[in-house]
Design a protein around this motif. Structure first.
Motif, PDB file in Angstrom:
ATOM      1  N   SER A 417      48.153  43.374  32.132  1.00  0.00           N
ATOM      2  CA  SER A 417      49.206  42.444  32.326  1.00  0.00           C
ATOM      3  C   SER A 417      48.600  43.044  34.031  1.00  0.00           C
ATOM      4  O   SER A 417      49.282  42.179  34.683  1.00  0.00           O
ATOM      5  CB  SER A 417      50.357  44.090  32.930  1.00  0.00           C
ATOM      6  OG  SER A 417      49.593  44.731  32.829  1.00  0.00           O
ATOM      7  N   SER A 419      46.488  41.434  37.187  1.00  0.00           N
ATOM      8  CA  SER A 419      46.673  39.813  38.050  1.00  0.00           C
ATOM      9  C   SER A 419      44.744  39.737  38.066  1.00  0.00           C
ATOM     10  O   SER A 419      44.745  38.520  38.115  1.00  0.00           O
ATOM     11  CB  SER A 419      46.908  40.470  39.047  1.00  0.00           C
ATOM     12  OG  SER A 419      46.175  40.937  40.147  1.00  0.00           O
ATOM     13  N   GLU A 439      55.051  34.090  42.489  1.00  0.00           N
ATOM     14  CA  GLU A 439      55.298  34.810  42.802  1.00  0.00           C
ATOM     15  C   GLU A 439      55.250  36.433  41.436  1.00  0.00           C
ATOM     16  O   GLU A 439      54.872  37.658  41.970  1.00  0.00           O
ATOM     17  CB  GLU A 439      56.471  35.016  42.445  1.00  0.00           C
ATOM     18  CG  GLU A 439      57.448  35.941  43.236  1.00  0.00           C
ATOM     19  CD  GLU A 439      59.290  35.743  43.304  1.00  0.00           C
ATOM     20  OE1 GLU A 439      59.067  34.303  43.843  1.00  0.00           O
ATOM     21  OE2 GLU A 439      59.695  36.578  43.541  1.00  0.00           O
ATOM     22  N   GLU A 440      54.493  35.747  40.548  1.00  0.00           N
ATOM     23  CA  GLU A 440      54.663  36.494  39.487  1.00  0.00           C
ATOM     24  C   GLU A 440      53.689  37.625  39.533  1.00  0.00           C
ATOM     25  O   GLU A 440      53.095  38.849  39.454  1.00  0.00           O
ATOM     26  CB  GLU A 440      54.678  36.410  37.655  1.00  0.00           C
ATOM     27  CG  GLU A 440      54.998  37.224  36.708  1.00  0.00           C
ATOM     28  CD  GLU A 440      55.251  36.761  35.204  1.00  0.00           C
ATOM     29  OE1 GLU A 440      54.513  37.136  34.044  1.00  0.00           O
ATOM     30  OE2 GLU A 440      56.329  36.023  35.035  1.00  0.00           O
ATOM     31  N   LYS A 441      52.897  36.804  39.162  1.00  0.00           N
ATOM     32  CA  LYS A 441      50.867  37.025  39.765  1.00  0.00           C
ATOM     33  C   LYS A 441      50.982  38.075  41.029  1.00  0.00           C
ATOM     34  O   LYS A 441      50.272  39.258  40.937  1.00  0.00           O
ATOM     35  CB  LYS A 441      50.236  36.580  39.966  1.00  0.00           C
ATOM     36  CG  LYS A 441      49.469  36.572  38.209  1.00  0.00           C
ATOM     37  CD  LYS A 441      47.679  35.699  38.784  1.00  0.00           C
ATOM     38  CE  LYS A 441      47.002  35.978  37.011  1.00  0.00           C
ATOM     39  NZ  LYS A 441      46.143  34.917  36.614  1.00  0.00           N
ATOM     40  N   ALA A 443      53.026  40.237  42.612  1.00  0.00           N
ATOM     41  CA  ALA A 443      54.043  41.047  42.648  1.00  0.00           C
ATOM     42  C   ALA A 443      53.188  41.768  42.315  1.00  0.00           C
ATOM     43  O   ALA A 443      52.632  43.164  42.183  1.00  0.00           O
ATOM     44  CB  ALA A 443      55.252  40.725  41.714  1.00  0.00           C
ATOM     45  N   SER A 444      52.565  41.855  40.652  1.00  0.00           N
ATOM     46  CA  SER A 444      52.027  42.445  39.696  1.00  0.00           C
ATOM     47  C   SER A 444      50.730  43.112  40.756  1.00  0.00           C
ATOM     48  O   SER A 444      50.360  44.595  40.301  1.00  0.00           O
ATOM     49  CB  SER A 444      51.537  42.245  38.785  1.00  0.00           C
ATOM     50  OG  SER A 444      51.062  40.999  38.693  1.00  0.00           O
TER      51      SER A 444
END
Lengths: 669, 582
Positions: A417, A419, A439-441, A443-444
């Protein structure tokens, strides 16, 4: 005859030292370091001079070794580099780096242009501990200090109970203990978290006895002051062995006197625990001045039209100051604070951070080009009262430091999971590239780096797009945040230690816990990390580390300000009246002086001297101080002169630490 | 034969030393005079003369040397018959740290002279001499005092140390000093008659410059203090001596020059000050410090910076006793807190001695110009100041000039006289001379030195005096006794500053029991219920402070028989001990 004898003695001496140097592949004691440098000084008596500075509380001689071509003259024309190696005495490697540098200096042509002042170690008493048995690291010099304020001094230090030559730790099962073994590796302990229902098992002590029978273990060891933090900037008395007042230690006092007596010092390099080459001096300290409740000192009250008995906010004071500020000068809170003497600067000034950040980047590229492993634990933050901070804030010169070794980071196994992005990579990315990750990457990535919740991915993206925030700023912020760890996971330092100890040192960096019958504590186990392991690699590895990093110093030195007369121009204004324009340039990257130097007014100004027969100055003076020339920029000076046509004018540009120049010009068109 | 010769030589040396000593003593009268200001050389001679006149009670010591290699002298007073100096509470007095603050030195000299000449005559003086040790440095800024008197100066100039600094940031050091153009030993003012100027002369007294109001016509300008543009940079007197302020160079809360003007390069960059710090550090018994300055009529206590707050209440209580008393001993003087009531200063002397050595400290700002009166009313309004040259209080200026005319007979003001200035042309030079304004005319000096010395004598009478009483013993078992000890401090000053205890500057006072096994011991909370706050380890040594006018009580449970000894040991107060048989 006498002469001949002397020579023989010298040869023998040189041979002994040389053979020592050749065979002894080990870190030198303060005495040995001095001997090596003394031998160098003797063999290069035209280029090296020994300044005997002081004796430490423990009787160690502290010297400054001057390398250069002006060692015989009082008047120095070449800029000088002050190198402070091992200020705290805890890094044998730093002292070796000074010796390495000494050799390099004699090999290169540097001394044609620069003087170097070299301190191989400041806290020599502390460095002595590295060669003592048992091995025990301390930052204190040998000055006695009554830590526990009882009726005896230095009476309860650690003891090598198991006689293994190391002062390690003792763990004792105790109902009041707060420590429990790490799940991932039981050799290491962590604090029990009662909130999660964990109960402490162990009490942890440094190896030793309660020598004075006061119920406390090893609370009053030998020694008193860490002379490396005995300097005046942000000094706190008797705090972490800082000493009673700044310069309370003879070696520190003598060193400060020396530095102020040498205005040719253009920069300082510290070989210690911080690395300003990698990372700028940290910002974010809270200043001592309370800028919301300002009293206008009596002496300024009239000028400001203020009541010295009343407190004002910074905005109110700025309002009062407005009419006094000359045109073209930006009114800032810092300007007002400095003028009113509200307090000292405690954070690097923005203009200086610009060159630090740029040079940090260049240094990383320099290392990368050498395939030097940069994934390592961060060097320490600068300490209050340290030499580096004093140099930057009080001397006002460019201040750099090298920390030659911290443990390599443990290689991490990547979880799916994650980045796959590091902070170091982020630093180099443009805002657009980073935003493009999505945004997802992002965020992690933020989560992995323990960013606070208000730094949501969405918000960060907006700020980056809006230009209020840069990737470099973001990287700097994230570096300040302690790294999170997962449940049961070891912290970064412990992981790095385990990897280093188990793989590189084959386990020799750690004393395995072994049972011991303690006279007052009963059954204990003695074990733990050995001192110096995380800061002091093998001698051979150390030499390689120095060889890879130290040469950057020579590149930095080339960036120090260098002033010269760029251009002159004569206009005839009227009969025997001329306008003379002179451009003074700083041909190098670093500013003359630093912004902090401008603020504290310590660096000596440059001066332009004009001399000619029967020249009258209608505008301007024969002697013009020049306070500031930024890096790669010029300033223009203008004069209105009355003199006979054809008069020869000599222009002399003089500065204490940024070179000098001369030009001749004839007054005619 | 050889022996005989060496004996002879020895005798000769002894005699010659005696005669030299006598010659000095003849030159400097003992008791000292206080109708004059002593030069630096005379101060040194006075210290030596006091030592010679009272050899049993005094020592004359060279503490160190100044920037210009002048000796800094201390006179130490102690009666060895009542104990060694280091065993008694130490009282330290210094003065004239600012070169222009001359009369401060006279206070210190008077203090020494007064103690010595009245020893054995006045009971109070005899008591404070017998009970304390004194360390008196009459002139700290020896170069400053020398130059103030020798060179042309104003009442405000020559404050600093002789450490040159580039004040105007032109790369040159101290290159544009004041110039005593008319050679009268004073730096006074320059004025020039200029139609349209912003001043006119006072109609009643032409010595007074009156600033014109809107709509008025002026015909004079003030050109600042006497001087020329020595370095030809267009400015006059912009880089004078120093400026390193000797009261900003100490190692407590020191800040660099851009924060604190006059700080010097680093703490104790001034060699004379460093020698004094080392000297005080060696005399660990010093509990109270008085440093005399001029002017304004104040007794200031620390902290000198806001960062030094809050001061411990117990220490404030000690300061209050001494400060409020000083206000009465010296009428008109105010007892104030430095940073709050005056202004903040970093690197201050008494802050340093309080923070680093645990001594209470006062700065005495001597002299109030209000006392220069020429009026029928006995008492003037307080706080009324002259604004000569810049102020608006012309009646008061006239009165000061009347004082000069009728009481000082013209010695305080130099009348305006014409002078040809190299830059300004025809000007006049005149104004208040260097011995005016900040120090009293010598006819007022005896009163000033006596009152302020008396403030210190009062403080000396209040240094800690701790007595011990074993006030109860109880047999609580076959071989066990409970022993109750009381320590009483009969004076106002605590045996240790609360600050020193809090910051752990040095170990607290100790109460030790020797000669038998101490089973338990601790501070007594309630003697009737035998409630004791036991110290778990090493009960035979208790750490404590005995505050001013206070008692503290301890109890020990002791096993065994025979003679025990209970001792109280203190760094500042005198030790006491008692023996008893179990």
């Amino acid at each position: 005859m006498k002469h001949f004898l002397k020579r023989i003695v010298f040869l023998i001496l040189a041979f002994v030292l040389f053979s020592n140097g050749a065979t002894a592949q080990k870190y030198r004691t303060p005495k040995e370091a001095n001997q090596s440098l003394d031998a160098i000084a003797q063999a290069n008596s035209t280029k090296v001079k020994v300044h005997k500075l002081a004796q430490t509380a423990g009787g160690n001689q502290i010297n400054i070794y001057e390398f250069g071509t002006e060692i015989r003259s009082e008047q120095k024309n070449k800029p000088a580099i002050f190198v402070m190696a091992n200020p705290e005495g805890n890094l044998p490697l730093a002292t070796e780096a000074a010796l390495f540098l000494a050799d390099e200096l004699l090999k290169s042509d540097h001394l044609e242009r620069f003087t170097y002042y070299l301190v191989p170690v400041l806290n020599a008493d502390a460095l002595n501990h590295y060669s003592e048995n048992p091995l025990w690291e301390t930052l204190r010099n040998a000055k006695p200090y009554n830590d526990d304020m009882d009726d005896v001094v230095d009476e309860d230090g650690p003891d090598d109970l198991n006689k293994d030559g190391f002062i390690s730790q003792m763990r004792v099962l105790d109902p009041l203990g707060i420590w429990i073994p790490e799940e991932a590796d039981a050799r290491f302990l962590r604090k029990a978290n009662a909130a999660k229902g964990e109960k402490g098992m162990y009490k942890l002590y440094t190896e030793g006895l309660d020598n004075d029978g006061d119920g406390i273990y090893n609370e009053d060891p030998i020694g008193g002051v860490n002379s490396g933090i005995n300097f005046p900037h942000l000094f706190k008395p008797n705090h972490n062995a800082s000493g009673a007042w700044p310069g309370s230690e003879t070696e520190v006092y003598a060193l400060m006197r020396f530095v102020y007596a040498h205005p040719e010092i253009a920069a300082t390099f510290t070989f210690g625990s911080t690395d300003f080459c990698l990372q700028a001096p940290e910002a974010g300290r809270k200043g001592s001045a309370d800028l919301n409740n300002i009293r206008i000192p009596r002496r300024f009250a009239d000028m400001f039209g203020a009541d010295p008995a009343v407190t004002y906010s910074m905005e109110q004071v700025m309002e009062m100051a407005k009419p006094m500020v000359p045109e073209g000068v930006e009114l800032t809170p810092a300007l007002v604070a400095g003028f009113l003497g509200l307090g000292a600067a405690v954070n690097p000034l923005d203009e200086d951070l610009q060159f630090y950040n740029e040079l940090n980047k260049q240094y990383k590229d320099f290392l990368k080009a050498k395939n030097f492993e940069t994934e390592r634990l961060s060097p320490e933050k600068s300490k209050d009262g340290s030499f580096e901070l004093w140099s930057y804030y009080h001397i006002g010169v460019p201040t750099f430091s090298f920390n030659f070794f911290t443990l390599p980071k443990a290689k991490k196994e990547k979880a799916e999971s994650e980045s796959s992005l590091s902070i170091e990579q982020l630093e180099k990315m443009s805002s657009d590239d980073f935003v493009a990750l999505g945004e997802e990457k992002i965020a992690s990535f933020l989560k992995e780096n323990n960013a606070p919740e208000r730094f949501s991915a969405k918000r960060i993206i907006e700020m980056l797009k809006g230009g209020q925030f840069t990737t470099a700023q973001m990287a700097a912020t994230l570096k300040q945040i302690p790294k999170s760890k997962k449940e049961g996971e070891l912290d970064e330092k412990t992981k790095a230690f385990i990897a280093y100890n188990d793989l590189t040192l084959n386990g020799t960096g750690f004393v395995s816990w072994t049972a011991f019958e303690h006279p007052t504590l009963g059954k204990v186990e003695i074990g733990g990390e050995k001192d110096y392991i995380t800061t002091t690699p093998s001698y051979e590895d150390g030499q390689k580390l120095i060889a890879a990093q130290l040469p950057w110093l020579f590149q930095m030195v080339e960036k120090l300000p260098q002033l010269s007369i760029l251009k002159t121009e004569i206009e005839t204004v009227s009969d025997d009246v001329y306008r003379l324009n002179v451009w003074i340039q700083n041909q190098n990257y670093l500013p003359f002086p630093t912004a902090m130097g401008s603020r504290n007014g310590q660096p000596a100004p440059a001066v332009l001297l004009l001399d000619g027969k029967d020249v009258a100055f209608l505008d301007g003076k024969a002697r013009t101080p020049i306070a500031k020339v930024d890096g790669l920029k010029s300033v223009k000076l203008s004069f209105l002169l009355q003199a006979k046509k054809g008069t020869e004018l000599v222009l002399k540009l003089e500065s204490k630490f940024a070179g000098s120049d001369q030009a001749k010009i004839s007054l005619s068109k | 034969m050889k022996k005989y010769i060496s004996k002879y030589i020895f005798l000769y040396l002894l005699l010659s030393a005696f005669f030299v000593g006598n010659a000095i003593a003849q030159k400097t009268q003992i008791p000292l005079r206080f109708d004059k200001y002593y030069t630096y050389g005379e101060v040194v001679e006075a210290v030596k003369a006091l030592n010679l006149a009272y050899p049993d009670l005094t020592k004359a010591v060279v503490v160190g040397k100044s920037e210009e290699n002048r000796e800094i002298w201390a006179l130490e007073i102690n009666n060895p018959k009542t104990g060694k100096a280091e065993e008694k509470p130490g009282v330290y007095v210094d003065a004239n740290i600012h070169g222009n603050e001359i009369q401060a030195g006279e206070v210190a000299l008077y203090f020494a002279d007064y103690l010595l000449k009245n020893y054995g005559k006045l009971k109070d003086v005899t008591d404070v001499v017998d009970r304390n040790a004194y360390y008196i440095i009459p002139v700290v800024n020896v170069d400053g005092r020398y130059h103030f008197m020798t060179d042309g100066n104003s009442m405000n100039s020559n404050r600093s140390l002789r450490i040159s600094r580039d004040d105007d940031k032109d790369g040159l050091f101290d290159e544009d000093m004041y110039d005593d153009l008319n050679g009268d030993g004073n730096i006074t003012q320059m004025r020039k008659k200029v139609e349209g100027g912003n001043y006119r002369l006072d109609a009643e007294d032409q010595r007074i410059m009156v600033r014109i109001k809107d709509g008025e016509k002026g015909n004079y300008v003030l050109l600042g203090q006497e001087g020329i543009d020595n370095d030809n940079d267009g400015k006059i007197n912009e880089d004078t001596e120093g400026f390193v302020d000797p009261n900003r160079n100490w190692g407590s809360n020191w800040q660099p020059n851009y924060v604190q003007r006059g700080a010097g390069d680093f703490p104790f960059s001034a060699v004379g000050l460093k020698s004094i710090a080392d000297y005080i550090g060696k005399h660990e018994n010093i509990i109270i410090i008085y440093a005399f300055h001029n002017n304004g009529g104040m007794y200031l206590r620390g902290p000198s910076t806001k960062e030094g707050e809050p001061l411990n209440a117990a220490d404030i209580a000690v300061y209050d006793v001494l400060g409020k008393n000083a206000e009465k001993i010296v009428p008109g003087y105010r007892y104030l807190v430095s940073w709050k009531d005056l202004y903040a200063t970093y690197g201050d002397f008494t802050d340093f001695t309080y923070d680093a050595f645990g001594a209470y400290g006062f700065v005495g700002e001597l002299f109030q110009r209000e006392t220069e009166t020429y009026t029928k009313e006995a008492k003037k309004e307080q706080g009324e100041e002259s604004g000569f040259g810049r102020g608006e209080n012309y009646p008061r200026e006239r009165e000061l000039l009347d004082f000069n005319d009728h009481l000082a007979h013209g010695s305080l003001f130099a009348d305006w006289k014409p002078f040809k200035h190299p830059v300004y042309g025809d000007i006049e030079i005149g104004g208040w001379v260097k011995y005016s304004s900040r120090m009293p005319h010598t006819f007022m000096l005896p009163d000033l030195v006596h009152r302020n010395a008396s403030a210190v004598i009062y403080a000396a009478s209040q240094t800690p005096d701790v007595s011990m009483e074993i006030f109860k013993t109880e047999k609580i078992g076959n071989n066990l006794n409970r022993i109750y000890v009381r320590l009483r401090n009969s004076r106002a000053i605590s045996s240790m500053t609360a600050q020193a205890a809090k910051e752990k500057l040095y170990p607290q006072d100790m109460l030790k029991l020797k000669g038998a096994k101490v089973v338990a011991g601790g501070k007594l909370i309630n003697q009737y219920t035998a409630e004791i706050q036991f110290k778990e380890y090493k009960p035979e040594v208790q750490f404590l402070t005995v505050p001013g006018y206070s008692t503290v009580e301890y109890a020990f449970i002791v096993e065994g028989k025979g003679t025990i000894e209970i001792s109280y040991e203190s760094r500042k107060a005198k030790d006491v001990k008692q023996q008893m048989k179990l």
